[in-house]
Motif scaffolding. Structure first.
Motif, short mmCIF file in Angstrom:
data_model
loop_
_atom_site.label_atom_id
_atom_site.label_comp_id
_atom_site.label_asym_id
_atom_site.label_seq_id
_atom_site.Cartn_x
_atom_site.Cartn_y
_atom_site.Cartn_z
N SER A 85 0.35 -1.27 -0.22
CA SER A 85 0.03 0.34 0.05
C SER A 85 0.80 1.25 -0.06
O SER A 85 0.43 2.11 -0.56
CB SER A 85 -0.78 -0.18 0.92
OG SER A 85 -1.00 -0.08 2.40
N GLN A 86 1.83 1.48 0.71
CA GLN A 86 3.11 2.31 0.25
C GLN A 86 3.45 2.64 -0.55
O GLN A 86 3.57 4.08 -1.16
CB GLN A 86 4.24 2.22 1.10
CG GLN A 86 3.98 2.19 3.19
CD GLN A 86 5.24 1.91 3.87
OE1 GLN A 86 5.90 0.88 2.83
NE2 GLN A 86 5.06 2.57 4.68
N ALA A 87 3.54 2.01 -1.53
CA ALA A 87 3.93 2.18 -2.99
C ALA A 87 2.90 2.10 -3.80
O ALA A 87 3.03 2.92 -4.94
CB ALA A 87 4.14 0.03 -3.51
N LEU A 88 1.41 2.29 -2.86
CA LEU A 88 0.95 2.91 -3.85
C LEU A 88 -0.19 3.95 -3.90
O LEU A 88 -0.45 4.78 -3.96
CB LEU A 88 -0.49 1.74 -3.75
CG LEU A 88 -0.79 0.47 -4.80
CD1 LEU A 88 -1.40 -0.50 -4.26
CD2 LEU A 88 -0.93 0.28 -6.03
N MET A 89 0.74 4.84 -3.03
CA MET A 89 0.34 6.25 -2.30
C MET A 89 -0.10 7.14 -3.18
O MET A 89 -0.73 7.64 -3.69
CB MET A 89 0.88 6.65 -1.51
CG MET A 89 0.38 6.03 0.48
SD MET A 89 1.54 6.80 1.54
CE MET A 89 2.71 6.91 1.60
N GLU A 90 1.54 6.92 -3.92
CA GLU A 90 1.61 7.86 -4.91
C GLU A 90 0.59 7.77 -5.92
O GLU A 90 -0.09 8.84 -6.92
CB GLU A 90 2.86 7.73 -5.66
CG GLU A 90 3.18 9.19 -6.90
CD GLU A 90 4.90 8.68 -7.31
OE1 GLU A 90 5.07 9.87 -8.48
OE2 GLU A 90 5.55 8.65 -6.54
N ALA A 91 0.70 6.46 -7.19
CA ALA A 91 -0.90 5.85 -7.74
C ALA A 91 -2.31 6.46 -7.40
O ALA A 91 -2.94 6.70 -8.44
CB ALA A 91 -0.39 4.54 -7.74
N VAL A 92 -2.42 6.02 -6.40
CA VAL A 92 -3.59 6.62 -5.66
C VAL A 92 -3.95 8.71 -5.97
O VAL A 92 -5.72 8.72 -6.99
CB VAL A 92 -4.04 7.10 -4.04
CG1 VAL A 92 -5.24 7.33 -4.13
CG2 VAL A 92 -3.88 5.19 -4.04
N LYS A 93 -3.24 8.93 -6.04
CA LYS A 93 -3.31 10.85 -6.06
C LYS A 93 -2.86 10.68 -7.85
O LYS A 93 -3.86 11.82 -8.43
CB LYS A 93 -2.22 11.10 -5.11
CG LYS A 93 -2.26 11.43 -4.51
CD LYS A 93 -1.30 12.25 -4.08
CE LYS A 93 -0.96 12.08 -2.45
NZ LYS A 93 0.30 12.78 -1.50
N THR A 94 -2.27 10.15 -8.41
CA THR A 94 -1.79 10.13 -10.02
C THR A 94 -3.15 9.85 -10.69
O THR A 94 -3.30 10.58 -11.75
CB THR A 94 -0.50 9.65 -10.18
OG1 THR A 94 0.43 9.94 -9.35
CG2 THR A 94 -0.23 10.04 -12.24
N TYR A 95 -3.74 8.70 -10.85
CA TYR A 95 -4.38 8.07 -11.30
C TYR A 95 -6.56 8.36 -10.50
O TYR A 95 -7.09 7.42 -11.59
CB TYR A 95 -4.15 6.48 -11.53
CG TYR A 95 -2.79 6.79 -12.63
CD1 TYR A 95 -2.45 7.44 -13.75
CD2 TYR A 95 -1.52 6.58 -11.30
CE1 TYR A 95 -1.58 6.73 -14.59
CE2 TYR A 95 -0.88 5.79 -12.16
CZ TYR A 95 -0.52 6.64 -13.74
OH TYR A 95 1.28 6.40 -14.64
N GLY A 96 -5.95 9.08 -10.19
CA GLY A 96 -7.60 9.18 -9.14
C GLY A 96 -7.62 7.76 -8.71
O GLY A 96 -9.75 7.40 -8.98
N LEU A 97 -7.58 6.77 -8.22
CA LEU A 97 -7.83 5.14 -8.23
C LEU A 97 -9.09 5.40 -7.08
O LEU A 97 -8.42 6.32 -6.02
CB LEU A 97 -6.81 4.27 -7.52
CG LEU A 97 -5.55 4.19 -8.53
CD1 LEU A 97 -3.87 3.15 -7.84
CD2 LEU A 97 -6.00 3.76 -9.42
#
Length: 285
Positions: A85-97
């Motif tokens: 989940s730490q590795a996904l923190m930036e992706a959540v913001k970048t791609y609006g997951l």
């Protein structure tokens, strides 16, 4: 989004899809930054769904799933603790997951803990929608715009891919005491759960599998029809989803050619076959 080799990154890679798998070839031509996010999403999927198989005590499994629900909340507040989940923190913001899709996946495993049989297609479809359908929506949010038409296509394709995979893994799941194909489908062909659990082949079983294979093809047809209505940009961006579908269909045909012997053996496609299919879809659409 760094992919520096660390113990955490190695753990994520071990949990993600394997080199040479259908997923590997589906995203082979995607840009490196998006492919890394997709790898991390697969790591999350496997981390959560593996709880069903590696935790023998259902109460412990539920505690782990409850922990993951809290972790997803932390993820969307920028306070993730788990390496995945730490590795996904930036992706959540970048791609609006969407947070809800993560929660659906967790809840689908809770459904599995509650029962190891599905009575009818409605209940199984609900499970597939919450697991593979939600996961396909996350992948789509990385690859393309989050439009209603794109999400509808992703959800339907996710359901089709998972149902085809359940047919392939029928014997493997039965070894775990689980039967995903609805009980009313078995009754229609005069089959019992014990026939599947005991690996019993018969004319009734073959007719049953042919009917399920036809159902899988219908699910894919519905998904392709939704894809046909997407705009040109979305079609191009979502080619990896079509590659995944084409590989599932190709494997389904191989299983059919092998007389549906899924109770005691595994069938897979060669790496060359997967690469050819992936390249063809990527280049020709």
């Amino acid at each position: 989004m760094s992919n520096t080799h660390t113990p955490s990154s190695q753990y994520r890679q071990e949990k993600s899809y394997k080199h040479g798998s259908s997923a590997y070839y589906s995203y082979l031509f995607v840009s490196e930054d998006k492919r890394l996010v997709i790898e991390n999403l697969y790591a999350f999927l496997h981390e959560v769904t593996d709880i069903l198989y590696i935790t023998s005590d259902s109460s412990v499994a539920r505690i782990k799933l409850a922990w993951w629900k809290e972790e997803i909340d932390k993820l969307f507040h920028g306070k993730a603790e788990h390496p995945i989940s730490q590795a996904l923190m930036e992706a959540v913001k970048t791609y609006g997951l969407s947070q809800q899709y993560f929660l659906y996946i967790i809840e689908s495993v809770e459904m599995d803990l509650s029962h190891n049989r599905y009575l009818d297609w409605t209940s199984l479809k609900n499970f597939c929608t919450m697991q593979s359908g939600a996961f396909a929506c996350l992948i789509t949010q990385v690859l393309s715009d989050t439009t209603e038409t794109n999400i509808r296509f992703a959800q339907q394709m996710g359901i089709a891919v998972q149902f085809a995979n359940l047919l392939r893994k029928l014997g493997e799941d039965a070894a775990q005491g689980r039967i995903y194909i609805p009980m009313d489908f078995l009754r229609e062909h005069q089959l019992k759960a014990a026939d599947i659990l005991n690996g019993k082949y018969s004319d009734e079983f073959k007719a049953f599998m042919q009917a399920q294979g036809h159902r899988a093809h219908e699910l894919f047809t519905e998904a392709f029809a939704l894809y046909a209505n997407l705009n040109k940009a979305s079609k191009k961006e979502l080619r990896p989803c079509i590659i995944r579908a084409k590989l599932s269909l190709k494997l389904l045909k191989a299983i059919e050619k092998d007389q549906w012997r899924v109770l005691d053996k595994g069938i897979s496609l060669s790496p060359l076959s997967k690469l050819f299919t992936a390249a063809k879809v990527w280049l020709l659409g």
